[in-house]
Design a protein around this motif. Structure first.
Motif, mmCIF file in Angstrom:
data_model
loop_
_atom_site.group_PDB
_atom_site.id
_atom_site.type_symbol
_atom_site.label_atom_id
_atom_site.label_comp_id
_atom_site.label_asym_id
_atom_site.label_seq_id
_atom_site.Cartn_x
_atom_site.Cartn_y
_atom_site.Cartn_z
ATOM 1 N N GLU A 88 0.881 -1.031 0.065
ATOM 2 C CA GLU A 88 0.225 -0.091 0.103
ATOM 3 C C GLU A 88 0.689 1.183 0.030
ATOM 4 O OE1 GLU A 88 -4.071 1.468 -0.260
ATOM 5 O OE2 GLU A 88 -3.407 -0.501 0.211
ATOM 6 N N THR A 89 0.572 2.263 -0.857
ATOM 7 C CA THR A 89 1.281 3.495 -0.698
ATOM 8 C C THR A 89 0.886 4.241 0.483
ATOM 9 O OG1 THR A 89 1.113 3.696 -3.304
ATOM 10 C CG2 THR A 89 1.309 5.619 -1.838
ATOM 11 N N ARG A 90 1.911 4.855 1.041
ATOM 12 C CA ARG A 90 1.874 5.304 2.622
ATOM 13 C C ARG A 90 1.175 6.709 2.414
ATOM 14 N NH1 ARG A 90 6.301 9.158 3.579
ATOM 15 N NH2 ARG A 90 7.217 9.740 1.744
ATOM 16 N N GLN A 91 0.743 7.123 3.539
ATOM 17 C CA GLN A 91 0.105 8.329 3.936
ATOM 18 C C GLN A 91 0.947 9.196 5.003
ATOM 19 O OE1 GLN A 91 -3.635 6.448 5.593
ATOM 20 N NE2 GLN A 91 -4.505 8.292 4.171
ATOM 21 N N SER A 92 0.860 10.532 4.735
ATOM 22 C CA SER A 92 1.539 11.506 5.620
ATOM 23 C C SER A 92 0.601 12.260 6.289
ATOM 24 C CB SER A 92 2.753 12.174 4.996
ATOM 25 O OG SER A 92 3.868 11.458 4.660
ATOM 26 N N PHE A 93 0.777 12.834 7.378
ATOM 27 C CA PHE A 93 -0.258 13.473 8.152
ATOM 28 C C PHE A 93 0.282 14.653 8.950
ATOM 29 C CE2 PHE A 93 -3.461 14.119 11.575
ATOM 30 C CZ PHE A 93 -4.408 14.295 11.057
ATOM 31 N N ALA A 94 -0.120 16.073 8.748
ATOM 32 C CA ALA A 94 0.494 16.894 9.119
ATOM 33 C C ALA A 94 -0.797 17.743 9.913
ATOM 34 C CB ALA A 94 1.253 17.937 8.185
ATOM 35 N N VAL A 95 -0.311 18.222 11.278
ATOM 36 C CA VAL A 95 -1.374 19.141 12.010
ATOM 37 C C VAL A 95 -0.781 20.423 12.432
ATOM 38 C CG1 VAL A 95 -2.954 18.995 14.082
ATOM 39 C CG2 VAL A 95 -2.551 16.696 13.003
ATOM 40 N N THR A 96 -1.249 21.417 12.163
ATOM 41 C CA THR A 96 -0.923 22.609 12.481
ATOM 42 C C THR A 96 -1.784 23.216 13.833
ATOM 43 O OG1 THR A 96 -0.179 23.272 10.389
ATOM 44 C CG2 THR A 96 -0.400 25.141 11.993
ATOM 45 N N ASP A 97 -0.965 23.456 14.975
ATOM 46 C CA ASP A 97 -1.478 23.960 16.141
ATOM 47 C C ASP A 97 -1.711 25.533 15.876
ATOM 48 O OD1 ASP A 97 -1.672 25.346 18.700
ATOM 49 O OD2 ASP A 97 -0.863 23.688 19.652
ATOM 50 N N LYS A 98 -3.022 25.985 15.948
ATOM 51 C CA LYS A 98 -3.394 27.300 15.330
ATOM 52 C C LYS A 98 -2.902 28.402 16.609
ATOM 53 C CE LYS A 98 -5.130 28.239 12.146
ATOM 54 N NZ LYS A 98 -4.523 28.373 10.779
ATOM 55 N N THR A 99 -2.771 27.775 17.785
ATOM 56 C CA THR A 99 -2.306 28.584 18.828
ATOM 57 C C THR A 99 -1.108 29.229 18.821
ATOM 58 O OG1 THR A 99 -3.908 27.906 20.341
ATOM 59 C CG2 THR A 99 -2.395 28.834 21.363
ATOM 60 N N THR A 100 0.075 28.386 18.556
ATOM 61 C CA THR A 100 1.605 28.349 18.604
ATOM 62 C C THR A 100 2.073 28.481 17.247
ATOM 63 O OG1 THR A 100 1.826 26.035 18.701
ATOM 64 C CG2 THR A 100 1.368 26.937 20.792
ATOM 65 N N GLY A 101 1.210 28.155 16.216
ATOM 66 C CA GLY A 101 1.768 28.001 14.917
ATOM 67 C C GLY A 101 2.697 26.917 14.560
ATOM 68 N N GLU A 102 2.953 25.916 15.730
ATOM 69 C CA GLU A 102 3.722 24.737 15.441
ATOM 70 C C GLU A 102 3.074 23.793 14.492
ATOM 71 O OE1 GLU A 102 4.182 23.968 19.620
ATOM 72 O OE2 GLU A 102 6.345 24.312 19.367
ATOM 73 N N GLN A 103 3.652 23.375 13.884
ATOM 74 C CA GLN A 103 3.182 22.211 12.626
ATOM 75 C C GLN A 103 3.906 20.755 13.176
ATOM 76 O OE1 GLN A 103 4.505 22.125 8.458
ATOM 77 N NE2 GLN A 103 2.400 22.308 8.023
ATOM 78 N N PHE A 104 2.939 19.753 13.530
ATOM 79 C CA PHE A 104 3.339 18.713 13.569
ATOM 80 C C PHE A 104 3.255 17.535 12.620
ATOM 81 C CE2 PHE A 104 2.071 20.726 17.486
ATOM 82 C CZ PHE A 104 2.772 20.268 18.496
ATOM 83 N N ARG A 105 4.184 16.781 12.030
ATOM 84 C CA ARG A 105 4.270 16.159 10.951
ATOM 85 C C ARG A 105 4.701 14.653 11.177
ATOM 86 N NH1 ARG A 105 8.204 19.529 7.107
ATOM 87 N NH2 ARG A 105 7.609 17.782 5.680
ATOM 88 N N PHE A 106 3.898 13.737 10.546
ATOM 89 C CA PHE A 106 4.136 12.222 10.985
ATOM 90 C C PHE A 106 3.947 11.666 9.529
ATOM 91 C CE2 PHE A 106 1.244 14.343 14.179
ATOM 92 C CZ PHE A 106 1.913 13.823 15.355
ATOM 93 N N SER A 107 4.873 10.928 9.541
ATOM 94 C CA SER A 107 5.225 10.020 8.021
ATOM 95 C C SER A 107 5.313 8.665 8.345
ATOM 96 C CB SER A 107 6.398 10.710 7.158
ATOM 97 O OG SER A 107 6.485 10.097 6.115
ATOM 98 N N VAL A 108 4.831 7.963 7.951
ATOM 99 C CA VAL A 108 4.812 6.347 8.010
ATOM 100 C C VAL A 108 5.687 5.720 6.858
ATOM 101 C CG1 VAL A 108 2.704 6.056 9.407
ATOM 102 C CG2 VAL A 108 2.749 5.740 6.621
ATOM 103 N N PRO A 109 6.627 4.660 7.226
ATOM 104 C CA PRO A 109 7.441 4.235 5.944
ATOM 105 C C PRO A 109 6.643 3.598 5.048
ATOM 106 C CG PRO A 109 7.189 2.765 8.189
ATOM 107 C CD PRO A 109 6.615 4.012 8.505
ATOM 108 N N GLY A 110 7.235 3.496 3.888
ATOM 109 C CA GLY A 110 6.660 2.858 2.752
ATOM 110 C C GLY A 110 6.907 1.446 2.600
ATOM 111 N N GLU A 111 6.111 0.545 1.805
ATOM 112 C CA GLU A 111 6.443 -0.959 2.051
ATOM 113 C C GLU A 111 7.997 -1.317 1.428
ATOM 114 O OE1 GLU A 111 4.311 -3.156 2.799
ATOM 115 O OE2 GLU A 111 2.361 -2.039 3.026
ATOM 116 N N THR A 112 8.483 -2.330 2.069
ATOM 117 C CA THR A 112 9.635 -2.785 1.430
ATOM 118 C C THR A 112 9.593 -3.327 0.206
ATOM 119 O OG1 THR A 112 10.378 -3.295 3.775
ATOM 120 C CG2 THR A 112 11.760 -4.409 2.191
ATOM 121 N N MET A 113 10.502 -3.142 -0.678
ATOM 122 C CA MET A 113 10.617 -3.594 -2.057
ATOM 123 C C MET A 113 11.717 -4.589 -2.372
ATOM 124 S SD MET A 113 10.123 -0.257 -4.670
ATOM 125 C CE MET A 113 8.918 0.928 -4.359
#
Length: 315
Positions: A88-113
């Motif tokens: 399965e192609t992976r997903q990445s997910f980012a959440v911005t905290d509007k109070t602080t302006g900080e961005q939290f970024r989450f990336s899962v690994p891709g499938e082993t080829m």
């Protein structure tokens, strides 16, 4: 202007959202997410297309997420060359905290080829490479593929072109720097990667240019580009050294800024722009992306507005 091929070995469906405050424990109700095709080469291709370039994005895709990514590329008017791989192609997910302006970024690994997957990818790359055009290998090398995969790509495209632009990371980048073999046409590193490779801080523009020319002297690349964060970027060849100062923009999201830089730089080179002007285009595209929300990258008008404020000097 020649056609450009980008290669993304580990693409992702990118989701970006925001919330008033990120806290641990309770369920957090985010805003409706923005969904975009992602991964280094995909973002570079999106940037090239936004700036009016002709580009194909070769992507290794699998499963339902892979099909969604291909559909998202259609929306972006990017021609996709799909190489279907298991998993399965992976997903990445980012959440911005509007109070602080900080961005939290989450990336899962891709499938082993597997080695067979790598061989099929190289065959597809060889067939899709534009004659005398630019090929951009951007993003991480998928687990399971050899650390020298960038050089395998260089060998695969050799019958058609030698203009390989590489913007990769981790083991593949370390191997490229340690055992260069034939130089790639353009190598891009961000400041963290350059300092890790150098083994010490690159505190000044002169330090970054000196390190870049050291890589060139060792046969790593013909052109080496180094990011210096909000300060700007450097570009070096054996004979030339340039620094482009980045204009100030209010940071909205850093996602895809380096990829946008690589795409815009490559497009400018394919159009026959001088090296210093290509560097300006890259910096302007990166700044415009930083000033855009989530995974949106930029609009062409933003880049054109910033371009006059990207000051280049020869050093």
């Amino acid at each position: 202007m020649s056609w450009i091929l980008t290669i993304t070995l580990n693409p992702a469906v990118d989701l970006a959202t925001s919330i008033d405050r990120v806290v641990a424990g309770p369920k957090l109700y985010c805003k409706a997410p923005r969904v975009d095709p992602g991964g280094g080469g995909v973002n570079a291709a999106r940037a090239i297309r936004k700036l009016g370039g002709e580009v194909s994005a070769l992507v290794a895709v699998g499963g339902a997420m892979g099909e969604q990514l291909l559909q998202l590329l259609v929306v972006e008017d990017v021609l996709a060359v799909a190489v279907h791989v298991p998993g399965e192609t992976r997903q990445s997910f980012a959440v911005t905290d509007k109070t602080t302006g900080e961005q939290f970024r989450f990336s899962v690994p891709g499938e082993t080829m597997t080695a067979d997957d790598g061989a099929r990818l190289l065959s597809a790359i060889a067939q899709a490479a534009p004659r005398d055009g630019y090929v951009v290998l951007s993003g991480g090398v998928t687990p399971g593929l050899a650390d020298d995969f960038p050089h395998q790509v260089l060998a695969a495209i050799a019958p058609r072109t030698d203009k390989l632009v590489v913007d990769t990371s981790k083991a593949a980048l370390a191997h490229l720097l340690a055992a260069p073999g034939q130089p790639v046409h353009v190598l891009r590193l961000d400041q963290r990667e350059a300092e890790q490779a150098a083994g010490h801080a690159l505190a000044t523009v002169a330090d970054s240019l000196g390190f870049a020319q050291n890589l060139i002297a060792r046969g790593v690349g013909d052109i080496v580009v180094g990011g210096r964060g909000a300060e700007g970027s450097v570009l070096a060849t054996r004979e030339q050294r340039f620094f482009c100062r980045a204009p100030y923009v209010e940071v909205q999201s850093k996602i895809g800024a380096g990829d946008a830089f690589t795409g815009a730089l490559t497009l400018a080179l394919s159009r026959g722009e001088a090296l210093d002007q290509a560097l300006r285009w890259g910096v302007a595209a990166a700044c415009a992306t930083v000033g855009s929300e989530g995974t949106a990258l930029f609009e062409s008008g933003q880049v054109e507005a910033l371009l006059p404020h990207c000051e280049v000097e020869g050093l």
